[in-house]
Scaffold this active site. Sequence first.
Site, PDB file in Angstrom:
ATOM      1  N   GLY A 142       0.565  -4.860   0.767  1.00  0.00           N
ATOM      2  CA  GLY A 142      -0.609  -4.897  -0.109  1.00  0.00           C
ATOM      3  C   GLY A 142      -0.323  -5.564  -1.443  1.00  0.00           C
ATOM      4  O   GLY A 142      -1.234  -6.095  -2.083  1.00  0.00           O
TER       5      GLY A 142
ATOM      6  N   GLU B 201       4.309  -5.037   7.145  1.00  0.00           N
ATOM      7  CA  GLU B 201       3.555  -3.989   7.838  1.00  0.00           C
ATOM      8  C   GLU B 201       4.020  -3.777   9.275  1.00  0.00           C
ATOM      9  O   GLU B 201       4.032  -2.650   9.780  1.00  0.00           O
ATOM     10  CB  GLU B 201       2.061  -4.316   7.828  1.00  0.00           C
ATOM     11  CG  GLU B 201       1.404  -4.170   6.470  1.00  0.00           C
ATOM     12  CD  GLU B 201       1.447  -5.418   5.606  1.00  0.00           C
ATOM     13  OE1 GLU B 201       2.231  -6.353   5.915  1.00  0.00           O
ATOM     14  OE2 GLU B 201       0.707  -5.481   4.612  1.00  0.00           O
TER      15      GLU B 201
ATOM     16  N   ALA C 270       0.869  -1.170   0.000  1.00  0.00           N
ATOM     17  CA  ALA C 270       0.000   0.000   0.000  1.00  0.00           C
ATOM     18  C   ALA C 270       0.909   1.224   0.000  1.00  0.00           C
ATOM     19  O   ALA C 270       2.081   1.148   0.371  1.00  0.00           O
ATOM     20  CB  ALA C 270      -0.885  -0.019   1.239  1.00  0.00           C
TER      21      ALA C 270
ATOM     22  N   GLU D 243      -0.755  -9.088  -0.803  1.00  0.00           N
ATOM     23  CA  GLU D 243      -2.197  -9.295  -0.576  1.00  0.00           C
ATOM     24  C   GLU D 243      -2.981  -9.281  -1.888  1.00  0.00           C
ATOM     25  O   GLU D 243      -3.900 -10.072  -2.075  1.00  0.00           O
ATOM     26  CB  GLU D 243      -2.721  -8.234   0.402  1.00  0.00           C
ATOM     27  CG  GLU D 243      -2.144  -8.443   1.802  1.00  0.00           C
ATOM     28  CD  GLU D 243      -2.407  -7.289   2.747  1.00  0.00           C
ATOM     29  OE1 GLU D 243      -2.057  -6.134   2.408  1.00  0.00           O
ATOM     30  OE2 GLU D 243      -2.964  -7.524   3.834  1.00  0.00           O
TER      31      GLU D 243
HETATM   32  N1  CO8 Z   1       4.581   3.219  -0.608  1.00  0.00           N
HETATM   33  C1  CO8 Z   1       5.005   4.376  -1.155  1.00  0.00           C
HETATM   34  N2  CO8 Z   1       6.155   4.477  -1.832  1.00  0.00           N
HETATM   35  C2  CO8 Z   1       6.918   3.380  -1.949  1.00  0.00           C
HETATM   36  C3  CO8 Z   1       6.541   2.156  -1.402  1.00  0.00           C
HETATM   37  C4  CO8 Z   1       5.316   2.097  -0.692  1.00  0.00           C
HETATM   38  N3  CO8 Z   1       4.857   0.947  -0.179  1.00  0.00           N
HETATM   39  N4  CO8 Z   1       7.500   1.244  -1.678  1.00  0.00           N
HETATM   40  C5  CO8 Z   1       8.441   1.878  -2.379  1.00  0.00           C
HETATM   41  N5  CO8 Z   1       8.099   3.167  -2.557  1.00  0.00           N
HETATM   42  C6  CO8 Z   1       8.854   4.222  -3.235  1.00  0.00           C
HETATM   43  C7  CO8 Z   1      10.050   4.647  -2.425  1.00  0.00           C
HETATM   44  O1  CO8 Z   1       9.656   5.583  -1.437  1.00  0.00           O
HETATM   45  C8  CO8 Z   1      10.938   5.225  -3.483  1.00  0.00           C
HETATM   46  O2  CO8 Z   1      10.465   6.531  -3.784  1.00  0.00           O
HETATM   47  P1  CO8 Z   1      11.502   7.802  -3.842  1.00  0.00           P
HETATM   48  O3  CO8 Z   1      12.383   7.466  -5.014  1.00  0.00           O
HETATM   49  O4  CO8 Z   1      10.581   8.935  -4.074  1.00  0.00           O
HETATM   50  O5  CO8 Z   1      12.202   7.798  -2.563  1.00  0.00           O
HETATM   51  C9  CO8 Z   1      10.674   4.336  -4.681  1.00  0.00           C
HETATM   52  O6  CO8 Z   1       9.421   3.700  -4.420  1.00  0.00           O
HETATM   53  C10 CO8 Z   1      11.725   3.268  -4.866  1.00  0.00           C
HETATM   54  O7  CO8 Z   1      11.847   2.555  -3.656  1.00  0.00           O
HETATM   55  P2  CO8 Z   1      13.260   2.339  -2.908  1.00  0.00           P
HETATM   56  O8  CO8 Z   1      14.181   3.465  -3.232  1.00  0.00           O
HETATM   57  O9  CO8 Z   1      12.981   2.075  -1.469  1.00  0.00           O
HETATM   58  O10 CO8 Z   1      13.751   1.011  -3.649  1.00  0.00           O
HETATM   59  P3  CO8 Z   1      14.720  -0.111  -3.042  1.00  0.00           P
HETATM   60  O11 CO8 Z   1      15.047  -0.987  -4.182  1.00  0.00           O
HETATM   61  O12 CO8 Z   1      15.822   0.504  -2.259  1.00  0.00           O
HETATM   62  O13 CO8 Z   1      13.809  -0.936  -1.987  1.00  0.00           O
HETATM   63  C11 CO8 Z   1      11.806  -2.048  -1.223  1.00  0.00           C
HETATM   64  C12 CO8 Z   1      12.684  -1.651  -2.423  1.00  0.00           C
HETATM   65  C13 CO8 Z   1      12.536  -3.046  -0.325  1.00  0.00           C
HETATM   66  C14 CO8 Z   1      10.542  -2.682  -1.774  1.00  0.00           C
HETATM   67  C15 CO8 Z   1      11.454  -0.794  -0.405  1.00  0.00           C
HETATM   68  O14 CO8 Z   1      10.946   0.199  -1.287  1.00  0.00           O
HETATM   69  C16 CO8 Z   1      10.419  -1.004   0.669  1.00  0.00           C
HETATM   70  O15 CO8 Z   1      10.718  -1.528   1.731  1.00  0.00           O
HETATM   71  N6  CO8 Z   1       9.171  -0.545   0.440  1.00  0.00           N
HETATM   72  C17 CO8 Z   1       8.092  -0.599   1.407  1.00  0.00           C
HETATM   73  C18 CO8 Z   1       7.589  -2.020   1.556  1.00  0.00           C
HETATM   74  C19 CO8 Z   1       6.515  -2.038   2.603  1.00  0.00           C
HETATM   75  O16 CO8 Z   1       6.724  -1.789   3.772  1.00  0.00           O
HETATM   76  N7  CO8 Z   1       5.305  -2.363   2.185  1.00  0.00           N
HETATM   77  C20 CO8 Z   1       4.189  -2.471   3.062  1.00  0.00           C
HETATM   78  C21 CO8 Z   1       3.388  -1.216   3.011  1.00  0.00           C
HETATM   79  S1  CO8 Z   1       2.054  -1.238   4.154  1.00  0.00           S
HETATM   80  C22 CO8 Z   1       0.900  -2.181   3.408  1.00  0.00           C
HETATM   81  O17 CO8 Z   1       1.046  -2.622   2.309  1.00  0.00           O
HETATM   82  C23 CO8 Z   1      -0.377  -2.491   4.092  1.00  0.00           C
HETATM   83  C24 CO8 Z   1      -0.645  -1.526   5.133  1.00  0.00           C
HETATM   84  C25 CO8 Z   1      -1.904  -1.970   5.855  1.00  0.00           C
HETATM   85  C26 CO8 Z   1      -2.515  -0.787   6.511  1.00  0.00           C
HETATM   86  C27 CO8 Z   1      -3.846  -1.176   6.980  1.00  0.00           C
HETATM   87  C28 CO8 Z   1      -4.772  -0.006   6.883  1.00  0.00           C
HETATM   88  C29 CO8 Z   1      -6.232  -0.396   6.894  1.00  0.00           C
END
Ligand code: CO8
Length: 258
Positions: free
Chosen positions: A109, A132, A66, A112
């Site tokens: 997500g 998460e 997400a 998911e």
């Molecule tokens: N959301 C927003 N932006 C993201 C996300 C994300 N989930 N993942 C990556 N991006 C963005 C980064 O911020 C980055 O943007 P910028 O260049 O502007 O900084 C760009 O994508 C590239 O990402 P990275 O530079 O981090 O790329 P890497 O190759 O270094 O790393 C990873 C890749 C490991 C995938 C890393 O991006 C990461 O850890 N991402 C987040 C993964 C994560 O935690 N996902 C879970 C999100 S929460 C969720 O899905 C459910 C939440 C449930 C909430 C319940 C509410 C009801």
Amino acid sequence: EQAYENIIVTTEGRVGVITLNRPKALNALNDALMREVVAAAEAFDADRGIGAIVVTGSERAFAAGADIKEMQAQSYQDMLLSDWFALWDRFCDVRTPTIAAVSGYALGGGCELAMMCDMLIAADSAKFGQPEITLGVIPGIGGSQRLTRAVGKAKAMDLILTGRQMDAEEAERSGLVSRVVPADTLLKETMEAATKIASMSLPATYVAKEAVNAALETTLAEGVRFERRTFHATFALEDRSEGMAAFIEKRKPEFKHN
Ligand code: CO8
């Protein structure tokens, strides 16, 4: 064709393809993207010319979760009042078989969404996880439920409590994915599977999917009863007559999806 900003929608024969396309955010699922995926899936579902739907991302990421940037400033009240993520339920109501073709990250997500699909085919590069917990939240689009049903309590607890990633080999061993293929053949293999599924009788396919899903919702006795009655009902299909006649006559069936 409808204009989408976060996805690319194409068709190939009877297969509809939804490609997540927010490369700058590794296909993070923001509200706009969710609405587009649901709209595209529902449009394919309403089209009798489509017999399978493929959902895929890029080589680097199926979807990295997400959209954290979109969620960051939201309050509990915002989440509750908008019923954040509830729209995804409509993706699961689609009757046409859905296949996730996963390359690279399928996190949060993203994992998911892949698990909401009926079949999951992974590239050997795929990485699955529910990170998460590392953000101080928990899965919010069914992860704690679908992952547990798919891989069992032991591995689901491991993944959801540590937030670690699981590679494609472990995902196949655990029963999360049905096939692992070399990354450069992912789309080809997925399209072959989708084309095969889409060549079957559409109404038979609908009820086959419904019957398998019933296994996750009901007792064994209820599920077997549902299956038997539904099997009986397939005898009303023209495609059933054609399928059996074609077998007896040693020819290929020509299903009319009727
Ligand atoms: N959301 C927003 N932006 C993201 C996300 C994300 N989930 N993942 C990556 N991006 C963005 C980064 O911020 C980055 O943007 P910028 O260049 O502007 O900084 C760009 O994508 C590239 O990402 P990275 O530079 O981090 O790329 P890497 O190759 O270094 O790393 C990873 C890749 C490991 C995938 C890393 O991006 C990461 O850890 N991402 C987040 C993964 C994560 O935690 N996902 C879970 C999100 S929460 C969720 O899905 C459910 C939440 C449930 C909430 C319940 C509410 C009801």
